[in-house]
Scaffold this motif. Structure first.
Motif, PDB file in Angstrom:
ATOM      1  N   ALA A 292      -1.110   2.218   3.652  1.00 25.21           N
ATOM      2  CA  ALA A 292       0.304   2.521   3.425  1.00 25.21           C
ATOM      3  C   ALA A 292       0.994   2.940   4.711  1.00 25.21           C
ATOM      4  CB  ALA A 292       0.434   3.622   2.371  1.00 25.21           C
ATOM      5  N   ALA A 293       0.301   3.687   5.568  1.00 28.11           N
ATOM      6  CA  ALA A 293       0.905   4.191   6.801  1.00 28.11           C
ATOM      7  C   ALA A 293       1.317   3.065   7.741  1.00 28.11           C
ATOM      8  CB  ALA A 293      -0.067   5.129   7.507  1.00 28.11           C
ATOM      9  N   THR A 294       0.708   1.886   7.606  1.00 28.86           N
ATOM     10  CA  THR A 294       1.058   0.754   8.469  1.00 28.86           C
ATOM     11  C   THR A 294       2.247  -0.036   7.931  1.00 28.86           C
ATOM     12  OG1 THR A 294      -0.326  -0.939   7.386  1.00 28.86           O
ATOM     13  CG2 THR A 294      -1.403   0.508   8.993  1.00 28.86           C
ATOM     14  N   HIS A 295       2.714   0.307   6.722  1.00 28.33           N
ATOM     15  CA  HIS A 295       3.777  -0.447   6.040  1.00 28.33           C
ATOM     16  C   HIS A 295       3.362  -1.902   5.877  1.00 28.33           C
ATOM     17  CE1 HIS A 295       7.071   2.626   7.465  1.00 28.33           C
ATOM     18  NE2 HIS A 295       6.071   3.187   6.801  1.00 28.33           N
ATOM     19  N   PHE A 296       2.128  -2.090   5.467  1.00 31.04           N
ATOM     20  CA  PHE A 296       1.583  -3.432   5.269  1.00 31.04           C
ATOM     21  C   PHE A 296       2.429  -4.211   4.266  1.00 31.04           C
ATOM     22  CE2 PHE A 296      -1.328  -6.467   3.249  1.00 31.04           C
ATOM     23  CZ  PHE A 296      -1.880  -7.083   4.371  1.00 31.04           C
ATOM     24  N   LEU A 297       2.780  -5.447   4.595  1.00 29.12           N
ATOM     25  CA  LEU A 297       3.617  -6.261   3.734  1.00 29.12           C
ATOM     26  C   LEU A 297       2.792  -6.848   2.595  1.00 29.12           C
ATOM     27  CD1 LEU A 297       6.251  -7.650   2.981  1.00 29.12           C
ATOM     28  CD2 LEU A 297       5.691  -9.465   4.632  1.00 29.12           C
ATOM     29  N   THR A 298       3.058  -6.390   1.387  1.00 28.53           N
ATOM     30  CA  THR A 298       2.290  -6.808   0.211  1.00 28.53           C
ATOM     31  C   THR A 298       2.993  -7.951  -0.517  1.00 28.53           C
ATOM     32  OG1 THR A 298       3.345  -4.950  -0.924  1.00 28.53           O
ATOM     33  CG2 THR A 298       1.069  -4.643  -0.189  1.00 28.53           C
ATOM     34  N   ASP A 299       3.307  -9.005   0.207  1.00 36.53           N
ATOM     35  CA  ASP A 299       3.868 -10.180  -0.437  1.00 36.53           C
ATOM     36  C   ASP A 299       2.745 -11.030  -1.023  1.00 36.53           C
ATOM     37  OD1 ASP A 299       2.737 -11.409   1.766  1.00 36.53           O
ATOM     38  OD2 ASP A 299       4.629 -12.071   2.644  1.00 36.53           O
ATOM     39  N   PHE A 300       3.083 -12.167  -1.596  1.00 36.12           N
ATOM     40  CA  PHE A 300       2.097 -13.006  -2.289  1.00 36.12           C
ATOM     41  C   PHE A 300       0.981 -13.464  -1.355  1.00 36.12           C
ATOM     42  CE2 PHE A 300       0.523 -17.036  -4.010  1.00 36.12           C
ATOM     43  CZ  PHE A 300       0.353 -16.743  -5.362  1.00 36.12           C
ATOM     44  N   LYS A 301       1.334 -13.973  -0.202  1.00 31.03           N
ATOM     45  CA  LYS A 301       0.339 -14.518   0.723  1.00 31.03           C
ATOM     46  C   LYS A 301      -0.550 -13.437   1.310  1.00 31.03           C
ATOM     47  CE  LYS A 301      -0.165 -17.265   4.953  1.00 31.03           C
ATOM     48  NZ  LYS A 301       0.561 -17.995   6.044  1.00 31.03           N
ATOM     49  N   ASN A 302       0.060 -12.377   1.836  1.00 27.98           N
ATOM     50  CA  ASN A 302      -0.728 -11.322   2.470  1.00 27.98           C
ATOM     51  C   ASN A 302      -1.697 -10.669   1.498  1.00 27.98           C
ATOM     52  OD1 ASN A 302       0.198 -11.564   5.056  1.00 27.98           O
ATOM     53  ND2 ASN A 302       1.280  -9.619   5.102  1.00 27.98           N
ATOM     54  N   THR A 303      -1.202 -10.348   0.305  1.00 28.06           N
ATOM     55  CA  THR A 303      -2.062  -9.682  -0.668  1.00 28.06           C
ATOM     56  C   THR A 303      -3.233 -10.568  -1.058  1.00 28.06           C
ATOM     57  OG1 THR A 303      -0.134  -8.497  -1.538  1.00 28.06           O
ATOM     58  CG2 THR A 303      -2.122  -8.483  -2.883  1.00 28.06           C
ATOM     59  N   ASN A 304      -2.971 -11.825  -1.320  1.00 29.53           N
ATOM     60  CA  ASN A 304      -4.047 -12.750  -1.676  1.00 29.53           C
ATOM     61  C   ASN A 304      -5.046 -12.931  -0.538  1.00 29.53           C
ATOM     62  OD1 ASN A 304      -4.055 -13.932  -4.388  1.00 29.53           O
ATOM     63  ND2 ASN A 304      -1.988 -14.606  -3.923  1.00 29.53           N
ATOM     64  N   THR A 305      -4.540 -12.967   0.687  1.00 28.99           N
ATOM     65  CA  THR A 305      -5.404 -13.199   1.840  1.00 28.99           C
ATOM     66  C   THR A 305      -6.468 -12.123   1.971  1.00 28.99           C
ATOM     67  OG1 THR A 305      -3.680 -14.387   3.063  1.00 28.99           O
ATOM     68  CG2 THR A 305      -5.462 -13.418   4.351  1.00 28.99           C
ATOM     69  N   TYR A 306      -6.077 -10.870   1.738  1.00 29.43           N
ATOM     70  CA  TYR A 306      -7.018  -9.776   1.971  1.00 29.43           C
ATOM     71  C   TYR A 306      -7.659  -9.240   0.696  1.00 29.43           C
ATOM     72  CZ  TYR A 306      -5.011 -10.149   6.555  1.00 29.43           C
ATOM     73  OH  TYR A 306      -4.606 -10.653   7.756  1.00 29.43           O
ATOM     74  N   GLN A 307      -7.054  -9.495  -0.450  1.00 30.94           N
ATOM     75  CA  GLN A 307      -7.621  -8.999  -1.695  1.00 30.94           C
ATOM     76  C   GLN A 307      -8.911  -9.713  -2.072  1.00 30.94           C
ATOM     77  OE1 GLN A 307      -5.161  -7.515  -5.147  1.00 30.94           O
ATOM     78  NE2 GLN A 307      -5.758  -9.479  -6.000  1.00 30.94           N
ATOM     79  N   ILE A 308      -9.116 -10.921  -1.581  1.00 28.13           N
ATOM     80  CA  ILE A 308     -10.317 -11.667  -1.942  1.00 28.13           C
ATOM     81  C   ILE A 308     -11.590 -11.007  -1.435  1.00 28.13           C
ATOM     82  CG2 ILE A 308      -9.173 -13.900  -2.154  1.00 28.13           C
ATOM     83  CD1 ILE A 308     -10.076 -14.541   0.668  1.00 28.13           C
ATOM     84  N   TYR A 309     -11.457 -10.013  -0.563  1.00 24.22           N
ATOM     85  CA  TYR A 309     -12.631  -9.323  -0.072  1.00 24.22           C
ATOM     86  C   TYR A 309     -12.964  -8.072  -0.875  1.00 24.22           C
ATOM     87  CZ  TYR A 309     -12.087 -12.506   3.814  1.00 24.22           C
ATOM     88  OH  TYR A 309     -11.984 -13.648   4.565  1.00 24.22           O
ATOM     89  N   LEU A 310     -12.192  -7.805  -1.912  1.00 28.16           N
ATOM     90  CA  LEU A 310     -12.544  -6.718  -2.817  1.00 28.16           C
ATOM     91  C   LEU A 310     -13.663  -7.185  -3.743  1.00 28.16           C
ATOM     92  CD1 LEU A 310      -8.991  -5.395  -3.750  1.00 28.16           C
ATOM     93  CD2 LEU A 310     -10.637  -4.375  -2.170  1.00 28.16           C
ATOM     94  N   PRO A 311     -14.496  -6.271  -4.252  1.00 30.10           N
ATOM     95  CA  PRO A 311     -15.658  -6.673  -5.069  1.00 30.10           C
ATOM     96  C   PRO A 311     -15.264  -7.470  -6.300  1.00 30.10           C
ATOM     97  CG  PRO A 311     -15.277  -4.294  -5.176  1.00 30.10           C
ATOM     98  CD  PRO A 311     -14.412  -4.813  -4.083  1.00 30.10           C
ATOM     99  N   HIS A 312     -15.988  -8.552  -6.559  1.00 28.78           N
ATOM    100  CA  HIS A 312     -15.635  -9.475  -7.637  1.00 28.78           C
ATOM    101  C   HIS A 312     -16.156  -9.032  -9.001  1.00 28.78           C
ATOM    102  CE1 HIS A 312     -19.713 -10.869  -6.548  1.00 28.78           C
ATOM    103  NE2 HIS A 312     -19.790 -11.242  -7.808  1.00 28.78           N
ATOM    104  N   ARG A 313     -16.837  -7.902  -9.070  1.00 31.37           N
ATOM    105  CA  ARG A 313     -17.316  -7.349 -10.339  1.00 31.37           C
ATOM    106  C   ARG A 313     -17.388  -5.838 -10.213  1.00 31.37           C
ATOM    107  NH1 ARG A 313     -22.229  -5.327  -9.413  1.00 31.37           N
ATOM    108  NH2 ARG A 313     -23.729  -6.396  -8.045  1.00 31.37           N
TER     109      ARG A 313
END
Length: 355
Positions: A247-268
């Motif tokens: 949050a402190a970086t003001h990361f842009l949580t648009d469709f592309k950015n979120t999808n790009t990095y969310q895929i590394y969260l645990p799949h189960r």
């Protein structure tokens, strides 16, 4: 100390995992997209957030009503910074984190056909403050002023006192979160000539409301951690801690950015015996995210919160936030630690003496 958090946050994945499918949350095309799609009774719109489709529907409506304010460059609304919220809920649903804990199998997977959201789920509880509260905040900010009905949220079967169910209740239970989300939605509606290019201000206000919502939810939702395995319980706590650094970086949580990095969260769901970074059925990226979040939380706790305070100080200038975001985003392009980004963050820490 900041060098340590730079190392931890630099999740420099070596694998080349890609977004699966079209990137939209599960069942996206079948969730409500306006208030008329919900039940209407006694001059009230009744929304059941304990049903996945209806909770996701609140997000779809928020995206629709804010499109003209938050996606000023593309007609498909994919630059809307609110995409991070429904995409996170979709990840939680598809990985079993919203299901009844006792119904989960020992494999950590869930039945995809079940759309009920459990009130015993820690993730569902925390997300309530990131779905219902923002939605009611938008309502309170006048986004549905032309609509003749009030909003009423259905109650869960258990832990009723942990939640609020209409605008008035939520101002009593969670006044800070309601005010922050209301202020965010009021701000984005200001005339464009007053705002000009205010994406940075939008992100600042959105992330502020986001962090306040999580902060309010954690003590109320904590009892649900008892229903989760120890590895999953620890991951949830680590995740909540890590959000503040992002949050402190003001990361842009648009469709592309979120999808790009969310895929590394645990799949189960994590189960007994899972020990990152040595979980066999997790990718290298998933293992690295888990172990990195563990280190962030442990370091911050060990330093009494000083690690987060230093990180926020480095991020208090736009230059610092750019360096911080580049440090986070370098995970997809570099196998090695991006030292140039680390030095940039350290320089901003020294420079931002007034923060």
């Amino acid at each position: 100390m900041l060098l340590a958090v730079c190392y931890v946050l630099c999740l420099n994945y070596a694998d080349s995992k890609e977004v699966v499918g079209d990137g939209f949350p599960p069942m996206w095309n079948s969730v409500p997209e306006n208030l008329q799609h919900f039940k209407i009774q006694n001059s009230k719109v009744i929304i059941n957030p304990w049903n996945y489709r209806e909770r996701m529907g609140m997000y779809k409506i928020l995206l629709n009503i804010t499109a003209q304010y938050l996606d000023m460059k593309q007609p498909d609304n994919k630059q809307n910074m609110l995409w991070g919220l429904p995409l996170q809920l979709g990840w939680q649903f598809s990985t079993g984190r919203l299901a009844e804990p006792l119904a989960l199998s020992t494999s950590g997977h869930r039945n995809e056909n079940q759309t009920r959201i459990s009130d015993r789920s820690w993730w569902a509880c925390v997300n309530y403050y990131l779905s219902v509260i923002p939605f009611l905040g938008a309502f309170d900010a006048g986004f549905f002023s032309e609509y003749p009905y009030k909003i009423e949220i259905s109650k869960p079967n258990e832990f009723i006192s942990d939640f609020c169910f209409n605008v008035t209740d939520c101002h009593l239970l969670s006044p800070e979160a309601m005010e922050e989300w209301k202020a965010f939605f009021e701000f984005i509606k200001l005339p464009r000539h007053e705002l000009e290019d205010k994406t940075g201000d939008f992100l600042f206000r959105m992330w502020k409301a986001h962090v306040v919502s999580i902060s309010k939810s954690l003590p109320l939702c904590a009892k649900r951690l008892n229903y989760a395995s120890k590895p999953e319980r620890n991951f949830g706590i680590d995740w909540a801690s890590g959000v503040e650094f992002i949050a402190a970086t003001h990361f842009l949580t648009d469709f592309k950015n979120t999808n790009t990095y969310q895929i590394y969260l645990p799949h189960r769901m994590l189960i007994q015996g899972d020990n990152a970074p040595y979980i066999d059925d997790f990718s290298e990226g998933e293992n690295r995210v888990l172990s990195s979040l563990q280190r962030i939380h442990k370091l911050n706790r060990f330093t009494g919160g000083s690690l987060l305070r230093l990180w926020k100080k480095a991020m208090c200038s736009e230059k610092g936030r750019i360096e911080g975001r580049q440090l986070l985003q370098s995970i997809s392009t570099s196998v090695n630690l991006p030292l140039i980004n680390i030095f940039g963050v350290l320089k901003e820490l020294i420079r931002n003496t007034s923060c």
